[in-house]
Motif scaffolding. Sequence first.
Motif, PDB file in Angstrom:
ATOM      1  N   ALA A 178      52.015  57.352  83.301  1.00 19.12           N
ATOM      2  CA  ALA A 178      52.491  58.297  83.858  1.00 19.12           C
ATOM      3  C   ALA A 178      54.063  58.079  84.159  1.00 19.12           C
ATOM      4  O   ALA A 178      54.708  56.963  84.553  1.00 19.12           O
ATOM      5  N   GLY A 179      55.015  59.222  84.031  1.00 17.49           N
ATOM      6  CA  GLY A 179      56.463  58.940  84.216  1.00 17.49           C
ATOM      7  C   GLY A 179      57.407  58.208  83.231  1.00 17.49           C
ATOM      8  O   GLY A 179      58.593  57.592  83.540  1.00 17.49           O
ATOM      9  N   GLU A 180      56.657  57.607  82.270  1.00 11.59           N
ATOM     10  CA  GLU A 180      57.217  56.664  81.269  1.00 11.59           C
ATOM     11  C   GLU A 180      57.537  57.276  79.842  1.00 11.59           C
ATOM     12  O   GLU A 180      56.831  58.146  79.726  1.00 11.59           O
ATOM     13  N   LYS A 181      58.255  56.944  78.966  1.00 11.72           N
ATOM     14  CA  LYS A 181      58.390  57.472  77.940  1.00 11.72           C
ATOM     15  C   LYS A 181      57.878  56.312  76.835  1.00 11.72           C
ATOM     16  O   LYS A 181      57.558  56.867  75.685  1.00 11.72           O
ATOM     17  N   ARG A 182      57.762  55.221  76.961  1.00 10.79           N
ATOM     18  CA  ARG A 182      57.015  54.280  76.114  1.00 10.79           C
ATOM     19  C   ARG A 182      55.635  54.744  76.041  1.00 10.79           C
ATOM     20  O   ARG A 182      54.832  55.308  76.749  1.00 10.79           O
ATOM     21  N   THR A 183      55.028  54.253  74.618  1.00 17.13           N
ATOM     22  CA  THR A 183      53.652  54.656  74.162  1.00 17.13           C
ATOM     23  C   THR A 183      52.921  53.359  73.836  1.00 17.13           C
ATOM     24  O   THR A 183      53.737  52.555  73.673  1.00 17.13           O
ATOM     25  N   PRO A 196      33.638  61.899  63.744  1.00 18.12           N
ATOM     26  CA  PRO A 196      34.238  63.161  64.145  1.00 18.12           C
ATOM     27  C   PRO A 196      34.724  63.066  65.718  1.00 18.12           C
ATOM     28  O   PRO A 196      35.705  63.544  65.970  1.00 18.12           O
ATOM     29  N   LEU A 197      33.749  62.369  66.657  1.00 18.62           N
ATOM     30  CA  LEU A 197      34.094  62.041  68.005  1.00 18.62           C
ATOM     31  C   LEU A 197      35.524  61.503  68.304  1.00 18.62           C
ATOM     32  O   LEU A 197      36.127  61.680  68.830  1.00 18.62           O
ATOM     33  N   THR A 198      35.624  60.360  67.395  1.00 19.39           N
ATOM     34  CA  THR A 198      36.723  59.495  67.592  1.00 19.39           C
ATOM     35  C   THR A 198      37.879  60.275  67.080  1.00 19.39           C
ATOM     36  O   THR A 198      39.104  60.105  67.756  1.00 19.39           O
ATOM     37  N   ASN A 199      37.790  60.909  65.889  1.00 19.52           N
ATOM     38  CA  ASN A 199      38.925  61.713  65.405  1.00 19.52           C
ATOM     39  C   ASN A 199      39.383  62.708  65.990  1.00 19.52           C
ATOM     40  O   ASN A 199      40.311  63.421  65.619  1.00 19.52           O
ATOM     41  N   ILE A 200      38.776  63.140  67.141  1.00 20.58           N
ATOM     42  CA  ILE A 200      39.097  64.628  68.097  1.00 20.58           C
ATOM     43  C   ILE A 200      40.575  63.844  68.702  1.00 20.58           C
ATOM     44  O   ILE A 200      41.216  64.918  68.753  1.00 20.58           O
ATOM     45  N   VAL A 201      41.000  62.603  68.816  1.00 23.49           N
ATOM     46  CA  VAL A 201      42.158  62.470  69.425  1.00 23.49           C
ATOM     47  C   VAL A 201      42.946  61.872  68.391  1.00 23.49           C
ATOM     48  O   VAL A 201      44.065  61.089  68.561  1.00 23.49           O
ATOM     49  N   ARG A 202      42.767  61.945  66.965  1.00 20.98           N
ATOM     50  CA  ARG A 202      43.545  61.479  65.825  1.00 20.98           C
ATOM     51  C   ARG A 202      44.881  61.955  65.944  1.00 20.98           C
ATOM     52  O   ARG A 202      45.360  63.165  66.493  1.00 20.98           O
ATOM     53  N   GLU A 203      46.174  60.964  65.885  1.00 21.75           N
ATOM     54  CA  GLU A 203      47.585  61.342  65.954  1.00 21.75           C
ATOM     55  C   GLU A 203      47.877  61.968  67.408  1.00 21.75           C
ATOM     56  O   GLU A 203      48.812  62.478  67.398  1.00 21.75           O
ATOM     57  N   ASP A 204      47.036  61.711  68.475  1.00 21.73           N
ATOM     58  CA  ASP A 204      47.395  62.306  69.773  1.00 21.73           C
ATOM     59  C   ASP A 204      48.246  61.157  70.706  1.00 21.73           C
ATOM     60  O   ASP A 204      47.957  60.214  70.436  1.00 21.73           O
ATOM     61  N   ILE A 205      48.974  61.607  71.547  1.00 18.96           N
ATOM     62  CA  ILE A 205      49.587  60.972  72.490  1.00 18.96           C
ATOM     63  C   ILE A 205      49.076  61.380  73.803  1.00 18.96           C
ATOM     64  O   ILE A 205      49.253  62.507  74.221  1.00 18.96           O
ATOM     65  N   LEU A 206      48.127  60.584  74.563  1.00 15.73           N
ATOM     66  CA  LEU A 206      47.194  60.873  75.668  1.00 15.73           C
ATOM     67  C   LEU A 206      47.944  60.445  76.826  1.00 15.73           C
ATOM     68  O   LEU A 206      48.512  59.439  76.918  1.00 15.73           O
ATOM     69  N   GLU A 207      47.802  61.477  77.998  1.00 13.28           N
ATOM     70  CA  GLU A 207      48.349  60.754  79.331  1.00 13.28           C
ATOM     71  C   GLU A 207      47.445  59.840  79.994  1.00 13.28           C
ATOM     72  O   GLU A 207      46.210  60.202  79.859  1.00 13.28           O
ATOM     73  N   GLU A 208      47.689  58.637  80.104  1.00 10.32           N
ATOM     74  CA  GLU A 208      46.868  57.622  80.737  1.00 10.32           C
ATOM     75  C   GLU A 208      46.105  58.155  81.896  1.00 10.32           C
ATOM     76  O   GLU A 208      45.009  57.288  81.994  1.00 10.32           O
ATOM     77  N   GLU A 209      46.741  58.583  82.780  1.00  6.02           N
ATOM     78  CA  GLU A 209      45.793  58.964  83.863  1.00  6.02           C
ATOM     79  C   GLU A 209      44.693  59.860  83.635  1.00  6.02           C
ATOM     80  O   GLU A 209      43.718  60.060  84.550  1.00  6.02           O
ATOM     81  N   MET A 214      44.561  55.670  63.357  1.00  6.66           N
ATOM     82  CA  MET A 214      44.413  57.176  63.435  1.00  6.66           C
ATOM     83  C   MET A 214      45.889  57.383  64.176  1.00  6.66           C
ATOM     84  O   MET A 214      46.179  58.480  64.401  1.00  6.66           O
ATOM     85  N   ASN A 215      46.645  56.609  64.335  1.00  2.00           N
ATOM     86  CA  ASN A 215      47.814  56.845  65.283  1.00  2.00           C
ATOM     87  C   ASN A 215      47.715  57.455  66.577  1.00  2.00           C
ATOM     88  O   ASN A 215      48.411  58.379  66.744  1.00  2.00           O
ATOM     89  N   THR A 216      46.601  56.827  67.387  1.00  2.00           N
ATOM     90  CA  THR A 216      46.370  57.667  68.711  1.00  2.00           C
ATOM     91  C   THR A 216      47.032  56.819  69.567  1.00  2.00           C
ATOM     92  O   THR A 216      46.652  55.330  69.936  1.00  2.00           O
TER      93      THR A 216
END
Length: 424
Positions: free
Chosen positions: A369-374, A233-246, A362-364
């Motif tokens: 910052a400032g970029e479109k690529r993930t 459950p802890l790892t799946n907290i960010v499932r399918e999210d796009i997170l800001e690197e900073e 999980m597609n996470t």
Amino acid sequence: MFDIKAIRENPETFDLGWKRRGIAAQSEALIALDSSLREKKTELQECQSRRNVASKSIGQAKAKGEDADDLIREVADLKARMATLEEDVRSIEEELTQKLGRLDNIPAEDVPDGESEDDNLEVRKWGDIPAFDFAPKQHFDLGEDLGQMDFEGAARMSGARFVILRGDLAKLERALSAFMLDVHTTDFGYEEASVPLLVREQALYGTSQLPKFKEDLFEATTGHYMIPTGEVPLTNIVREDILEEEKLPLRFTALSQCFRSEAGSAGRDTRGMIRLHQFNKVEMVSITTPEQSWDELERMTGAAEQILQRLGLAYRVLTLCTGDMGFAARKTYDLEVWLPGQDAYREISSCSNTGDFQARRMNTRCRPAGEKRTRFVHTLNGSGLAVGRTLVAVLENYQQADGSIVIPEVLRPYMNGKEVISRP
């Protein structure tokens, strides 16, 4: 989980990594399956394009009063062929996904090669092994003599590999859990979470317990599974999210009950608390950028070590070899605590870097910052610690000749100042 494109581009790298784990080369068969899939998709697209042209021509022919029978037959044949191709594509995609989903992660370059735990590499030791002027007992004898550890009573209601803790031992287990959480949240910046104990199949797939290790899980009748570790459950907290690197790394910790069938452990640790179907564990999970993950593994391992050091328990750190490392890991450190009753070191924590292996499942992703690529994040997990095994270690290392247990100083505030556990 691997990207088939990466395997196509670097088949030797993948085959070498699997060979180090004792797995036969897989890339040729996977590439052939992927080639067949791409051929079917190309033919399907061509059929769709031709059907669209022919369908349009039918309308034009009818508008002119021309014979469209040949075109109508062609469209019917194309529809039939497309139905076959769609089923082929679905079937091949499913087969390819299943095969990719069962392949072990590629070990890091500095992981030692080996076939079993005998080939693990000792990194360091900490603490002095205690000396006793009497024969030290194992934890189950100590607990039963105190009248506060009951395996027979647990077996009557639940069967083998369960335990009932009572009185001060139950309180000591709770004290250990609270102490661990306080250290991780206060000193190491982990965010505490309270997590579900029941999860769906997709969560277990994301952290790699499914499909390969289904026999180790307890499955409910509702489409849920009992969690085998708080990592899920802890790892799946960010499932399918796009997170800001900073904002990375993210660090989570939780105390949870864990449930394991122990399907492959027949005859091992059949007595005592070392290997139970239900146990408590404090888990640590980190979500990082690719550049942060190796430093984070060292940091996480250090957090687990701090628990043992503050409890005054001697331990050693091992780097697991390729043959003993877990399915999803790229590199794993095991912490083994000294148990005087067994006259041996026993595992009490594993800390692993899985790279982007779980993140792909999980597609996470994360975005600079400032970029479109993930790009995919890296995930790490570690026990900080297995609470029941820590209780075992405290009992065996702090036992006295009369069978009483000295409570480590750091735990006394959680035990209302009590210093010794004796038989009531």
